[in-house]
Design a protein around this motif. Structure first.
Motif, short mmCIF file in Angstrom:
data_model
loop_
_atom_site.label_atom_id
_atom_site.label_comp_id
_atom_site.label_asym_id
_atom_site.label_seq_id
_atom_site.Cartn_x
_atom_site.Cartn_y
_atom_site.Cartn_z
N LEU A 15 7.23 1.04 -7.85
CA LEU A 15 5.83 1.14 -7.47
C LEU A 15 5.58 0.46 -6.13
O LEU A 15 4.86 0.98 -5.28
CB LEU A 15 4.94 0.50 -8.55
CG LEU A 15 3.44 0.61 -8.34
CD1 LEU A 15 3.00 2.06 -8.28
CD2 LEU A 15 2.69 -0.12 -9.45
N LEU A 16 6.19 -0.70 -5.93
CA LEU A 16 6.04 -1.40 -4.65
C LEU A 16 6.59 -0.58 -3.49
O LEU A 16 6.05 -0.60 -2.39
CB LEU A 16 6.73 -2.76 -4.71
CG LEU A 16 6.07 -3.84 -5.57
CD1 LEU A 16 6.96 -5.06 -5.68
CD2 LEU A 16 4.70 -4.22 -5.00
N SER A 17 7.67 0.15 -3.75
CA SER A 17 8.32 0.90 -2.67
C SER A 17 7.53 2.13 -2.25
O SER A 17 7.76 2.66 -1.16
CB SER A 17 9.73 1.33 -3.11
OG SER A 17 9.68 2.37 -4.08
N ILE A 18 6.60 2.60 -3.09
CA ILE A 18 5.87 3.82 -2.77
C ILE A 18 4.37 3.56 -2.58
O ILE A 18 3.59 4.50 -2.44
CB ILE A 18 6.05 4.89 -3.87
CG1 ILE A 18 5.51 4.40 -5.22
CG2 ILE A 18 7.51 5.29 -3.98
CD1 ILE A 18 5.55 5.43 -6.33
N THR A 19 3.97 2.29 -2.55
CA THR A 19 2.55 1.95 -2.50
C THR A 19 2.22 1.18 -1.23
O THR A 19 2.97 0.30 -0.81
CB THR A 19 2.15 1.10 -3.72
OG1 THR A 19 2.48 1.81 -4.92
CG2 THR A 19 0.66 0.80 -3.72
N ASP A 20 1.09 1.52 -0.62
CA ASP A 20 0.58 0.76 0.52
C ASP A 20 0.01 -0.56 0.01
O ASP A 20 -0.90 -0.55 -0.84
CB ASP A 20 -0.50 1.57 1.24
CG ASP A 20 -1.20 0.76 2.31
OD1 ASP A 20 -0.50 0.28 3.22
OD2 ASP A 20 -2.43 0.61 2.22
N ASN A 78 2.18 5.64 -0.16
CA ASN A 78 2.53 5.55 1.25
C ASN A 78 3.19 6.84 1.73
O ASN A 78 3.39 7.79 0.96
CB ASN A 78 3.42 4.34 1.52
CG ASN A 78 4.71 4.35 0.70
OD1 ASN A 78 5.17 5.41 0.26
ND2 ASN A 78 5.30 3.19 0.50
N ARG A 79 3.57 6.86 3.00
CA ARG A 79 4.15 8.07 3.60
C ARG A 79 5.48 8.45 2.94
O ARG A 79 5.80 9.63 2.82
CB ARG A 79 4.37 7.85 5.11
CG ARG A 79 3.08 7.79 5.92
CD ARG A 79 2.48 9.16 6.14
NE ARG A 79 3.25 9.98 7.03
CZ ARG A 79 3.07 10.04 8.35
NH1 ARG A 79 2.14 9.30 8.92
NH2 ARG A 79 3.81 10.84 9.10
N ALA A 80 6.26 7.45 2.54
CA ALA A 80 7.53 7.75 1.89
C ALA A 80 7.32 8.55 0.62
O ALA A 80 8.04 9.50 0.34
CB ALA A 80 8.29 6.45 1.59
N TYR A 81 6.30 8.17 -0.14
CA TYR A 81 5.99 8.90 -1.38
C TYR A 81 5.49 10.30 -1.07
O TYR A 81 5.82 11.27 -1.76
CB TYR A 81 4.95 8.13 -2.18
CG TYR A 81 4.65 8.74 -3.53
CD1 TYR A 81 5.56 8.63 -4.58
CD2 TYR A 81 3.45 9.42 -3.76
CE1 TYR A 81 5.27 9.18 -5.82
CE2 TYR A 81 3.16 9.97 -5.01
CZ TYR A 81 4.08 9.84 -6.03
OH TYR A 81 3.81 10.40 -7.26
#
Length: 326
Positions: A140-145, A152-155
């Motif tokens: 969740l941290l890796s895909i959240t602003d 985020n853009r990665a997601y």
């Protein structure tokens, strides 16, 4: 004893099944019993059981075969399997473990040993749950602003192509809307970046409150730009959602250090509808760029408005523009 670990007992012998069930229920466990591997698979489809005790010798699907079938199924949680057998040779034990069993019990069953092995399984299952929760939090941290709580853009780059492929496969519409805070730089310049961050958080919350939960999703696309993905939504639906969000943002004031800030915003949207436009080849970048062009039109016309259009090349309907008195 924990009640959140229901146990499935699989044994074609009624006496053995009743004996094991009695031991487990006395210890406080929820127990389900079936007579063979086929019924066990059907029961697991109806109700997930994280612990399975299965006899080795059974008709239709025996214990080792049941272990293999359970391991082949994709489940969100791990199934801990105890194989019960009268066979006690090393070769048989190794064979049972290779089939997918986590542990084994030899007959006759002793209640103390049974409960000890069950508790070992529970410790392993709890560890698996803790690891899964930690991985979910990291994911969740890796895909959240971190500022706004939006994706985020990665997601976006990961998920939007899948949404587009699903839209294409079923011939359903898909819309994206880019939302931009009007004159956001002046907020930072006049009131400071902390006030700007507060405005961004409120704006993101307003957007998330106007979309369908677990269907639509919001991405922080740039500094003050957010991209809203609207599956199963046609051009008119995108315009209605954007206009509703625009009005909500205009009505809500943001308080920063006792100063009330009123902001406006602009929305540019684009829609692709594979079912209506045949095999039109629209990429993710083309879809987003089409929405961005509509946002640019809003800015040209004075901001604080909505403009949407088709993203399909060669089929651009006249933009639908909604304005205010500002």
């Amino acid at each position: 004893m924990p009640t959140d670990f229901p146990i499935l007992v699989v044994d074609d012998d009624a006496v053995t099944r009743a004996l094991i069930t009695r031991y487990l229920k006395k210890a406080g466990f929820e127990v389900l019993g079936v007579v063979n591997g086929k019924e066990a698979l059907a029961q697991l489809e109806r109700q997930f059981c994280p612990i399975v005790l299965t006899d080795w010798m059974m008709p239709e699907i025996d214990g080792p075969a049941l272990c293999r079938l359970i391991r082949e199924k994709k489940t969100d949680r791990y199934v801990y399997i105890l194989l019960i057998t009268a066979r006690d040779s090393k070769t048989d034990i190794v064979s049972g473990l290779h089939s997918g069993a986590d542990d084994y019990l030899t007959k006759p069953i002793h209640s103390a040993e049974l409960l000890a092995r069950i508790n070992t399984g529970i410790r392993i299952l709890r560890l698996e749950q803790s690891l899964k929760q930690a991985n979910d939090e990291i994911r969740l941290l890796s895909i959240t602003d971190p500022l706004t709580g939006c994706f985020n853009r990665a997601y976006l780059n990961e998920r939007l192509p899948r949404e587009m492929e699903r839209s294409r496969r079923y011939g359903h519409p898909l819309s994206v809307v880019i939302a931009d805070i009007d004159h956001f730089k002046s907020v930072n310049d006049t009131h400071g970046h902390q006030a700007g961050d507060t405005v961004l958080r409120h704006f993101a919350l307003d957007l998330r409150n106007q979309v369908r939960q677990d269907v639509d999703w919001v991405v922080r696309y740039g500094g003050e730009e957010f991209l809203i993905v609207l599956p199963e939504t046609d051009l008119d639906g995108a315009r209605i959602m954007a206009e509703r969000a625009r009005q909500v943002v205009c009505r809500n004031t943001v308080t920063c250090d006792d100063v009330e800030l009123c902001i406006t915003c602009s929305f540019g949207g684009a829609t692709v509808h594979w079912g209506r436009h045949g095999d039109a080849d629209v990429s993710m970048d083309q879809l987003i760029n089409a929405a961005d062009r509509q946002l640019y039109l809003c800015k040209e016309k004075g901001r604080d408005r909505v403009s949407v259009a088709s993203a399909v090349p060669g089929n651009p309907p006249a933009p639908s523009v909604s304005t205010t008195g500002s």
